[in-house]
Design an enzyme around this catalytic site. Structure first.
Site, PDB file in Angstrom:
ATOM      1  CD1 TRP A   1       5.759  -6.605   0.567  1.00  0.00           C
ATOM      2  CD2 TRP A   1       5.592  -5.115   2.214  1.00  0.00           C
ATOM      3  NE1 TRP A   1       4.987  -5.568   0.115  1.00  0.00           N
ATOM      4  CE2 TRP A   1       4.868  -4.629   1.088  1.00  0.00           C
ATOM      5  CE3 TRP A   1       5.629  -4.329   3.364  1.00  0.00           C
ATOM      6  CZ2 TRP A   1       4.173  -3.411   1.100  1.00  0.00           C
ATOM      7  CZ3 TRP A   1       4.942  -3.130   3.369  1.00  0.00           C
ATOM      8  CH2 TRP A   1       4.225  -2.682   2.246  1.00  0.00           C
ATOM      9  CG  ASP A   2       2.268  -9.248   0.052  1.00  0.00           C
ATOM     10  OD1 ASP A   2       3.351  -8.659  -0.138  1.00  0.00           O
ATOM     11  OD2 ASP A   2       1.426  -9.394  -0.850  1.00  0.00           O
TER      12      ASP A   2
ATOM     13  CD  GLU B   1       6.418  -3.309  -5.866  1.00  0.00           C
ATOM     14  OE1 GLU B   1       5.858  -3.579  -6.941  1.00  0.00           O
ATOM     15  OE2 GLU B   1       6.797  -4.181  -5.059  1.00  0.00           O
TER      16      GLU B   1
ATOM     17  CE  LYS C   1       2.090  -2.103  -7.896  1.00  0.00           C
ATOM     18  NZ  LYS C   1       3.145  -3.133  -7.968  1.00  0.00           N
ATOM     19  CD  GLN C   2       2.556  -1.002  -2.776  1.00  0.00           C
ATOM     20  OE1 GLN C   2       3.047  -1.193  -3.876  1.00  0.00           O
ATOM     21  NE2 GLN C   2       2.404  -1.967  -1.879  1.00  0.00           N
TER      22      GLN C   2
HETATM   23  C1  BGC Z   1       2.927  -4.821  -4.535  1.00  0.00           C
HETATM   24  C2  BGC Z   1       3.873  -5.354  -3.490  1.00  0.00           C
HETATM   25  C3  BGC Z   1       3.423  -6.737  -3.072  1.00  0.00           C
HETATM   26  C4  BGC Z   1       3.255  -7.655  -4.266  1.00  0.00           C
HETATM   27  C5  BGC Z   1       2.692  -9.001  -3.908  1.00  0.00           C
HETATM   28  C6  BGC Z   1       2.833  -5.806  -5.675  1.00  0.00           C
HETATM   29  O1  BGC Z   1       1.901  -5.340  -6.598  1.00  0.00           O
HETATM   30  O2  BGC Z   1       3.373  -3.576  -5.010  1.00  0.00           O
HETATM   31  O3  BGC Z   1       3.892  -4.503  -2.373  1.00  0.00           O
HETATM   32  O4  BGC Z   1       4.336  -7.281  -2.180  1.00  0.00           O
HETATM   33  O5  BGC Z   1       2.386  -7.052  -5.176  1.00  0.00           O
HETATM   34  O6  BGC Z   1       1.433  -8.893  -3.349  1.00  0.00           O
END
Ligand code: BGC
Length: 733
Positions: free
Chosen positions: A323-324, A454, A562-563
């Site tokens: 989704w980035d 996550e 996490k984010q």
């Molecule tokens: C993040 C995801 C991301 C992925 C790839 C993961 O660490 O939590 O949101 O899509 O990394 O960058």
């Protein structure tokens, strides 16, 4: 670009070879060539090709129905840059000391300086200049200039591709999901070789892909392996081109001068429409340019390839797209180079069949669910709680389609690709969600879902997901009506009715949003606030990122992010939240966010800027913009953090400049200038106009560089922007 900007060795904090290989890599959306040492063996081998991957089986201890059966892993090509240099006594220059590296961001030329030595400790100097063709994307050129130092005799150069297996890739037994796996089914062979050229083929047994690469000398007569004399002429040079057939199967040689020209002209055009610069802080200005440079280098431009989480700079995350792309990287392209944004969305369209199949596998008989992580569009994640359950992805793609349309009004796109994707994603949300009763009201909910964070999984009503789904329903409704009116035939072909659109509208109005009464903020999900807060005080620094040290179930039972999750929705939908609530929400979630994901800080920076908390905005931004130059996440050697590169653009344009498009479709900015800067400036393409926006202390200047007059809102006041006029509109902070 107003002045040439170069990234030098001194600008990069870690000189670990793997780190430098990634940071100084060259790419053109098709090839990505790591800046591997041409003499010594490299940390992570060589070159990646966008879309070139191999399957391998996924082995589960305990499988269940419709778990993905195969991995996809990007394949490394042999190190293209490698040469061997011998002296005239059969000794070899096997040691190299790196003196400097210089990546010119204005034209894409990479220059490296080495001192080579043989076993007798005799030395020569080697300067390497390389460039990648940005127009004919199948070519890369490299030139080695040698200079006598203590060694002054003949040198013999051997250029033969080294075909042994890739090193540096990790096996299946690792417990870092950000790495890549080892491939055992790749065949590398020499298919033709003579004095002037060598062709090798790399083929994959399972995905049945094949690539042929040819190395040939700069001139028709120049030998690939050759003798040069440093005795008579203390400075000599040698070079070759590496290329492959184009899409039509033709091989028309390119020369080095053309490669360099195509690279320089591409970068000139790219900066012309997408320059963004900071005045008064050279370090951050360089980092920002670097990020945009690398973002462009990583991006597939053909509608068949996309942007991997690590771009083409390393094999981390196996070369998968996430989704980035839609949430962090497409915005830059939508507002600077919409043609590329369109190509990235067309890539998604081309994966619709996989997405429809995936939706059926999840028991949904209409709609499509795009792959959480993949190269060709087939779901490959073995861990569904942090992948398939993160089906906000459908809404993220819809969000990008909506923004693209708003910024271009590209009817052809809507007709051929965009609306069908909006329809299929809206259908998926409709089928996967549930009608429920809450406080006597009928609401629409999503259960057992994972949001962007996550560290929280499989919950009910993730606020972010519900917002994205609502936006998806609204877009399908509104743009469905647009298509129906403008092109009833195309609308009719999709088997959709006005009644179905009305259902989308109705669901959008009734989507449930969890709210926490105690703190008066949006709740991340239904049960988030019933959990204990993660014991941050008892967590040593070396236990971050948590994902590498704690079992997921251990993490999931706490409030810990996490984010950015709920606050990301706040950034994307500014009209849904007032300033007071935003500030309460930011404070609450900030305290429990680890930023273990590289996708986090840029969002906190952008929001803090919008809130006028310039100290915080600046501090998050400094980390974000230099993330790979300082190896902040500790794994840049596996590849750059592409989403964060796009995120640093978001921080400046959507954060510091506060740029947004209102629900009425008008461009709006609310400038905030950090006191550390003299000013900042950027260019935006919007509905056929090119704007230059310059923000300095006390003054915002907007220039319509190209296109028809338009309205723009600055600090909540509307202004008319006339052709080629320079209007001084407002006070910055
Ligand atoms: C993040 C995801 C991301 C992925 C790839 C993961 O660490 O939590 O949101 O899509 O990394 O960058």
């Amino acid at each position: 670009m107003t002045k040439d900007i170069k990234l030098r060795l001194k600008d990069v904090s870690s000189s670990n070879p793997g780190n430098l290989e990634a940071v100084f890599s060259l790419g053109n959306g098709h090839f990505g060539v790591r800046a591997t040492n041409p003499i010594e063996s490299s940390a992570v081998e060589g070159t990646l090709v966008n879309g070139f991957f191999e399957y391998s089986p996924i082995t589960y201890g305990e499988a269940a129905a419709y778990y993905p059966k195969r991995n996809e892993t990007i394949v490394s090509l042999p190190n293209l840059r490698k040469i061997r240099v011998f002296d005239d006594g059969h000794g070899e220059f096997t040691h190299s000391k790196l003196v400097d590296m210089q990546l010119d961001l204005s034209n894409g030329k990479l220059v490296e300086e080495y001192e080579l030595s043989n076993d007798k400790k005799q030395t020569i100097k080697m300067n390497v200049t390389s460039a990648i063709d940005q127009r004919e994307v199948h070519f890369y050129g490299i030139e080695y200039a040698f200079e006598a130092e203590t060694y002054k005799g003949d040198i013999y150069i051997d250029k033969n591709f080294v075909l042994e297996e890739a090193k540096g890739e990790t096996g299946d037994d690792i417990d870092d999901p950000r790495k890549t796996r080892e491939l055992k089914s790749i065949k590398r062979e020499v298919v033709a070789t003579d004095d002037l050229s060598q062709t090798i083929a790399i083929s994959t047994a399972e995905s049945k892909q094949r690539i042929e690469i040819t190395a040939y000398g700069f001139n028709d007569e120049s030998h690939l392996s050759t003798k040069l004399s440093l005795a008579d002429e203390p400075k000599v040079s040698y070079g070759f081109i590496v290329g492959e057939k184009n899409e039509k199967g033709d091989f028309a040689k390119e020369d080095f001068a053309t490669i360099k020209e195509n690279s320089a002209s591409f970068w000139h055009d790219t900066w012309q429409n997408g320059e963004v610069s900071i005045a008064g802080n050279d370090e951050l200005n360089l980092a920002l340019h670097y990020n945009i440079f690398q973002l462009n280098q990583a991006t597939g431009r053909d509608g068949k390839t996309n942007i991997a989480a690590k771009g083409l700079t390393g094999p981390g995350y196996e070369g998968h797209t996430f989704w980035d792309t839609e949430m962090y990287m497409i915005p830059y392209f939508i507002y600077t180079n919409p043609e590329i944004a369109k190509k990235l969305l067309v890539y998604r369209y081309n994966t619709l069949d996989f997405a429809r199949t995936r939706a059926r596998e999840l028991g949904v008989n209409q709609g499509a669910l795009f792959a959480w992580r993949s190269i060709n569009g087939e779901e490959t994640s073995a861990y569904y709680p942090a992948s398939t359950a993160a089906y906000h992805l459908d809404g993220d793609i819809a969000y990008a389609i909506g923004n693209y349309y708003q910024a271009t009004h590209d009817m052809e796109f809507l007709k051929d690709y965009g609306f069908e994707m909006l329809l299929e994603t809206a259908r998926f949300f409709r089928e996967f969600g549930t009608w429920a009763k809450k406080d006597g009201k009928t609401v629409f909910e999503f259960h057992t879902v994972t949001g962007p964070d996550e560290y929280t999984a499989m919950v009910d009503n993730n606020y972010f997901t519900n917002r994205m789904a609502q936006n998806n329903f609204n877009l399908a409704y509104k743009l469905g009506l647009v298509l129906m009116e403008k092109n009833p035939e195309a609308f009719g072909k999709l088997g959709v009715s006005i009644e179905e659109l009305e259902v989308f509208k109705d669901i959008a109005e009734k989507i449930y949003f969890p709210f926490n009464d105690e703190y008066q903020i949006n709740a991340q999900d239904d049960t988030f606030f019933s959990k204990a807060i993660w014991p941050f005080d008892e967590t040593p620094k070396d236990k971050y990122p948590l994902l590498l040290h704690y079992h997921p179930l251990n993490i999931y039972r706490y409030q810990v992010n996490k984010q950015a999750d709920t606050v990301l929705a706040d950034l994307l939908f500014p009209e849904t939240i007032d300033d007071d609530q935003l500030s309460r929400e930011f404070d609450y979630y900030e305290k429990i966010t680890t930023h273990d994901s590289s996708l986090s800080r840029s969002i906190f920076s952008a929001l803090a800027a919008r809130m006028g908390d310039m100290k915080k905005a600046y501090s998050y931004f400094s980390d974000t913009v230099r993330m790979d130059l300082t190896d902040l996440q500790g794994n840049t050697e596996d590849g750059l953090h592409l989403a964060n590169l796009g995120g640093s653009w978001l921080s400046v344009v959507q954060g510091f400049a506060g740029m947004q498009v209102t629900s009425a479709g008008e461009l709006k900015i609310i400038p905030h200038l950090p006191i550390e800067w003299d000013g900042f400036e950027f260019r935006i393409v919007f509905n056929g106009r090119l704007l230059n926006i310059n923000i300095i202390d006390g003054k915002t200047t907007i220039k319509l560089v190209d296109g028809q007059p338009m309205n723009i809102i600055v600090d909540n006041k509307s202004y008319k922007l006339e052709k080629a006029t320079l209007e001084i509109l407002s006070k910055g902070e």
